[in-house]
Design a protein around this motif. Structure first.
Motif, PDB file in Angstrom:
ATOM      1  N   CYS A  50       0.855  -1.133  -0.231  1.00 51.30           N
ATOM      2  CA  CYS A  50       0.124   0.152   0.135  1.00 51.30           C
ATOM      3  C   CYS A  50       0.824   1.192   0.212  1.00 51.30           C
ATOM      4  CB  CYS A  50      -0.863   0.101   1.113  1.00 51.30           C
ATOM      5  SG  CYS A  50      -2.084  -1.386   1.223  1.00 51.30           S
ATOM      6  N   SER A  51       1.920   1.221   0.652  1.00 53.29           N
ATOM      7  CA  SER A  51       2.877   2.434   0.799  1.00 53.29           C
ATOM      8  C   SER A  51       3.416   2.638  -0.304  1.00 53.29           C
ATOM      9  CB  SER A  51       3.766   2.309   2.005  1.00 53.29           C
ATOM     10  OG  SER A  51       3.199   2.001   3.278  1.00 53.29           O
ATOM     11  N   LEU A  52       3.950   1.661  -1.140  1.00 50.36           N
ATOM     12  CA  LEU A  52       4.784   1.797  -2.270  1.00 50.36           C
ATOM     13  C   LEU A  52       3.843   2.010  -3.390  1.00 50.36           C
ATOM     14  CD1 LEU A  52       7.358  -0.947  -1.654  1.00 50.36           C
ATOM     15  CD2 LEU A  52       7.756   1.563  -1.615  1.00 50.36           C
ATOM     16  N   TYR A  53       2.536   1.820  -3.461  1.00 48.96           N
ATOM     17  CA  TYR A  53       1.821   2.033  -4.648  1.00 48.96           C
ATOM     18  C   TYR A  53       2.049   3.468  -5.300  1.00 48.96           C
ATOM     19  CZ  TYR A  53      -1.380   0.864  -8.310  1.00 48.96           C
ATOM     20  OH  TYR A  53      -1.983   0.631  -9.370  1.00 48.96           O
ATOM     21  N   PRO A  54       2.102   3.703  -6.449  1.00 51.02           N
ATOM     22  CA  PRO A  54       1.798   2.597  -7.700  1.00 51.02           C
ATOM     23  C   PRO A  54       3.094   1.570  -8.038  1.00 51.02           C
ATOM     24  CG  PRO A  54       2.661   4.740  -8.487  1.00 51.02           C
ATOM     25  CD  PRO A  54       2.521   4.822  -7.162  1.00 51.02           C
ATOM     26  N   ILE A  55       4.295   1.626  -7.240  1.00 50.56           N
ATOM     27  CA  ILE A  55       5.063   0.560  -7.476  1.00 50.56           C
ATOM     28  C   ILE A  55       4.627  -0.707  -6.807  1.00 50.56           C
ATOM     29  CG2 ILE A  55       7.614  -0.163  -6.774  1.00 50.56           C
ATOM     30  CD1 ILE A  55       8.368   2.713  -6.764  1.00 50.56           C
ATOM     31  N   ARG A  56       4.826  -1.622  -7.700  1.00 47.75           N
ATOM     32  CA  ARG A  56       4.805  -3.356  -7.131  1.00 47.75           C
ATOM     33  C   ARG A  56       5.890  -4.079  -6.976  1.00 47.75           C
ATOM     34  NH1 ARG A  56       0.211  -3.229  -4.131  1.00 47.75           N
ATOM     35  NH2 ARG A  56      -1.632  -3.310  -5.587  1.00 47.75           N
ATOM     36  N   ALA A  57       6.242  -4.262  -5.913  1.00 45.01           N
ATOM     37  CA  ALA A  57       7.564  -5.108  -5.469  1.00 45.01           C
ATOM     38  C   ALA A  57       7.180  -6.606  -5.466  1.00 45.01           C
ATOM     39  CB  ALA A  57       7.952  -4.698  -4.097  1.00 45.01           C
ATOM     40  N   LYS A  58       8.076  -7.334  -6.193  1.00 43.74           N
ATOM     41  CA  LYS A  58       8.168  -8.716  -6.348  1.00 43.74           C
ATOM     42  C   LYS A  58       9.462  -9.261  -5.585  1.00 43.74           C
ATOM     43  CE  LYS A  58       6.939 -12.824  -8.373  1.00 43.74           C
ATOM     44  NZ  LYS A  58       5.897 -13.479  -7.831  1.00 43.74           N
ATOM     45  N   GLN A  59       9.372 -10.460  -4.864  1.00 37.78           N
ATOM     46  CA  GLN A  59      10.471 -10.817  -4.331  1.00 37.78           C
ATOM     47  C   GLN A  59      10.777 -12.112  -5.157  1.00 37.78           C
ATOM     48  OE1 GLN A  59      10.868 -11.412  -0.174  1.00 37.78           O
ATOM     49  NE2 GLN A  59      13.033 -11.640   0.027  1.00 37.78           N
ATOM     50  N   PHE A  60      11.954 -12.433  -5.500  1.00 33.83           N
ATOM     51  CA  PHE A  60      12.440 -13.445  -6.174  1.00 33.83           C
ATOM     52  C   PHE A  60      12.754 -14.487  -5.144  1.00 33.83           C
ATOM     53  CE2 PHE A  60      12.844 -10.168  -9.307  1.00 33.83           C
ATOM     54  CZ  PHE A  60      11.983 -10.060  -9.957  1.00 33.83           C
ATOM     55  N   SER A  61      13.067 -15.813  -5.742  1.00 28.53           N
ATOM     56  CA  SER A  61      13.371 -16.964  -4.847  1.00 28.53           C
ATOM     57  C   SER A  61      14.952 -16.743  -4.238  1.00 28.53           C
ATOM     58  CB  SER A  61      13.353 -18.184  -5.571  1.00 28.53           C
ATOM     59  OG  SER A  61      14.235 -18.099  -6.758  1.00 28.53           O
ATOM     60  N   ASP A  62      15.633 -15.939  -5.025  1.00 23.33           N
ATOM     61  CA  ASP A  62      16.932 -15.689  -4.391  1.00 23.33           C
ATOM     62  C   ASP A  62      17.149 -14.604  -3.435  1.00 23.33           C
ATOM     63  OD1 ASP A  62      16.908 -13.495  -5.886  1.00 23.33           O
ATOM     64  OD2 ASP A  62      18.511 -13.895  -7.303  1.00 23.33           O
ATOM     65  N   GLY A  63      15.965 -13.806  -3.170  1.00 24.56           N
ATOM     66  CA  GLY A  63      15.774 -13.003  -2.127  1.00 24.56           C
ATOM     67  C   GLY A  63      15.897 -11.337  -2.648  1.00 24.56           C
ATOM     68  N   SER A  64      16.379 -11.457  -4.077  1.00 22.96           N
ATOM     69  CA  SER A  64      16.199 -10.201  -4.561  1.00 22.96           C
ATOM     70  C   SER A  64      14.689  -9.573  -4.933  1.00 22.96           C
ATOM     71  CB  SER A  64      17.282 -10.245  -5.968  1.00 22.96           C
ATOM     72  OG  SER A  64      16.535 -10.909  -6.742  1.00 22.96           O
ATOM     73  N   PHE A  65      14.815  -8.321  -5.303  1.00 24.43           N
ATOM     74  CA  PHE A  65      13.560  -7.746  -5.552  1.00 24.43           C
ATOM     75  C   PHE A  65      13.172  -7.197  -7.142  1.00 24.43           C
ATOM     76  CE2 PHE A  65      13.218  -8.004  -1.040  1.00 24.43           C
ATOM     77  CZ  PHE A  65      11.992  -7.832  -0.832  1.00 24.43           C
ATOM     78  N   GLY A  66      12.069  -7.089  -7.607  1.00 16.82           N
ATOM     79  CA  GLY A  66      12.036  -6.392  -8.556  1.00 16.82           C
ATOM     80  C   GLY A  66      10.791  -5.325  -8.520  1.00 16.82           C
ATOM     81  N   LEU A  67      11.059  -4.102  -8.815  1.00 24.61           N
ATOM     82  CA  LEU A  67      10.102  -3.025  -8.724  1.00 24.61           C
ATOM     83  C   LEU A  67       9.615  -2.570 -10.071  1.00 24.61           C
ATOM     84  CD1 LEU A  67      12.030  -0.796  -6.242  1.00 24.61           C
ATOM     85  CD2 LEU A  67      10.484  -2.773  -5.661  1.00 24.61           C
ATOM     86  N   ASN A  68       8.401  -2.696 -10.147  1.00 25.48           N
ATOM     87  CA  ASN A  68       7.519  -2.273 -11.135  1.00 25.48           C
ATOM     88  C   ASN A  68       6.503  -1.244 -11.132  1.00 25.48           C
ATOM     89  OD1 ASN A  68       8.480  -4.110 -13.590  1.00 25.48           O
ATOM     90  ND2 ASN A  68       7.754  -5.557 -12.109  1.00 25.48           N
ATOM     91  N   TYR A  69       6.253  -0.385 -12.016  1.00 24.98           N
ATOM     92  CA  TYR A  69       5.312   0.711 -11.996  1.00 24.98           C
ATOM     93  C   TYR A  69       3.936   0.027 -12.635  1.00 24.98           C
ATOM     94  CZ  TYR A  69       2.839   4.954 -13.176  1.00 24.98           C
ATOM     95  OH  TYR A  69       1.884   5.992 -13.456  1.00 24.98           O
ATOM     96  N   ASN A  70       3.004   0.218 -11.611  1.00 23.59           N
ATOM     97  CA  ASN A  70       1.746  -0.289 -11.906  1.00 23.59           C
ATOM     98  C   ASN A  70       0.683   0.781 -12.132  1.00 23.59           C
ATOM     99  OD1 ASN A  70      -0.208  -2.769 -11.882  1.00 23.59           O
ATOM    100  ND2 ASN A  70      -1.242  -1.456 -10.471  1.00 23.59           N
ATOM    101  N   ARG A  71       0.090   0.554 -13.520  1.00 26.07           N
ATOM    102  CA  ARG A  71      -0.967   1.527 -14.120  1.00 26.07           C
ATOM    103  C   ARG A  71      -2.216   1.130 -13.881  1.00 26.07           C
ATOM    104  NH1 ARG A  71       3.570   1.758 -17.313  1.00 26.07           N
ATOM    105  NH2 ARG A  71       4.239   3.421 -17.999  1.00 26.07           N
ATOM    106  N   TRP A  72      -2.994   1.826 -13.167  1.00 28.57           N
ATOM    107  CA  TRP A  72      -4.486   1.552 -12.821  1.00 28.57           C
ATOM    108  C   TRP A  72      -5.239   2.996 -13.274  1.00 28.57           C
ATOM    109  CZ3 TRP A  72      -6.039   0.175  -7.037  1.00 28.57           C
ATOM    110  CH2 TRP A  72      -7.102  -0.302  -7.081  1.00 28.57           C
ATOM    111  N   ASP A  73      -6.271   2.513 -13.802  1.00 23.71           N
ATOM    112  CA  ASP A  73      -7.318   3.617 -14.413  1.00 23.71           C
ATOM    113  C   ASP A  73      -7.680   4.778 -13.183  1.00 23.71           C
ATOM    114  OD1 ASP A  73      -8.373   5.005 -16.506  1.00 23.71           O
ATOM    115  OD2 ASP A  73     -10.228   4.283 -15.772  1.00 23.71           O
ATOM    116  N   ILE A  74      -7.808   3.935 -11.991  1.00 21.73           N
ATOM    117  CA  ILE A  74      -8.284   5.081 -10.851  1.00 21.73           C
ATOM    118  C   ILE A  74      -7.375   5.957 -10.487  1.00 21.73           C
ATOM    119  CG2 ILE A  74      -9.951   3.214 -10.226  1.00 21.73           C
ATOM    120  CD1 ILE A  74      -8.185   2.772  -7.765  1.00 21.73           C
ATOM    121  N   CYS A  75      -5.933   5.728 -10.823  1.00 23.50           N
ATOM    122  CA  CYS A  75      -5.202   6.806 -10.544  1.00 23.50           C
ATOM    123  C   CYS A  75      -4.754   7.859 -11.493  1.00 23.50           C
ATOM    124  CB  CYS A  75      -3.789   5.838 -10.078  1.00 23.50           C
ATOM    125  SG  CYS A  75      -3.977   5.038  -8.521  1.00 23.50           S
TER     126      CYS A  75
END
Length: 196
Positions: free
Chosen positions: A124-149
């Motif tokens: 919630c705090s990071l929105y519109p960024i979505r964080a994904k944790q990978f199996s090796d412990g690293s993260f990926g950060l993506n920008y999420n587009r949502w029409d309500i924003c």
């Protein structure tokens, strides 16, 4: 088009540096807490924090939300298998509370009043960024587009507010000041090269 960037062990979508965003609460009134078909993504540590905060927020929750929490807890696995906050009526986060026509997060409200140590889920705090944790412990950060924003995007453009600057505080809280400083330095280098 910039390639995926790396800051520490975090892969960063270039959109986080190039796109503009600034929540326009006066227009959206907290729609992200009540729109969608699943709750906010959470991890097990956050569930522990949320459960420890329940007494502080219970009085701000609707009777329906209290009933859902009593029945299934503060989180569940959505159809994709992701752990998310419980929802009411197939859409509203159980931690949504209202002041007039405005949606608020009961967890964040209690935090800001000094009643809890936990603000709200990182997703919630990071929105519109979505964080994904990978199996090796690293993260990926993506920008999420949502029409309500769309109003937040327009406001971000008016203020010339890149996503990463708008989300400075939650990014520092999640990844640390040194990591954020490195991200900011990378953005500065790319801007000096005319790539931003």
């Amino acid at each position: 088009m910039l390639p995926i960037l790396q800051v520490g062990d975090v892969l960063v979508s270039p959109d986080i540096l190039t796109e503009r965003f600034c929540c326009d609460y006066e227009k959206c009134r907290g729609a992200c807490c009540v729109e969608g078909n699943a709750g906010a993504p959470v991890n097990l540590d956050e569930i522990d924090e949320i459960e420890a905060s329940l007494d502080a927020v219970w009085g701000d929750l609707s009777a329906q939300a209290q009933s859902v929490i009593d029945r299934q807890g503060v989180a569940y696995n959505d159809p994709d298998g992701d752990l998310v906050t419980s929802i009411v009526g197939g859409r509203d986060c159980v931690f949504t509370c209202y002041e007039g026509s405005n949606c608020l997060c009961a967890l964040e409200k209690a935090y800001r009043q000094g009643h809890t140590r936990f603000c709200k889920p990182a997703s919630c705090s990071l929105y519109p960024i979505r964080a994904k944790q990978f199996s090796d412990g690293s993260f990926g950060l993506n920008y999420n587009r949502w029409d309500i924003c769309r109003d937040a995007v327009e406001k971000g453009k008016r203020l010339d507010m890149p996503v990463y600057k708008f989300l400075r505080e939650p990014l520092v809280r999640r990844f640390g000041q040194a990591w954020y400083d490195e991200l900011e330095a990378l953005a500065g280098e790319l801007k000096a090269q005319g790539l931003l």
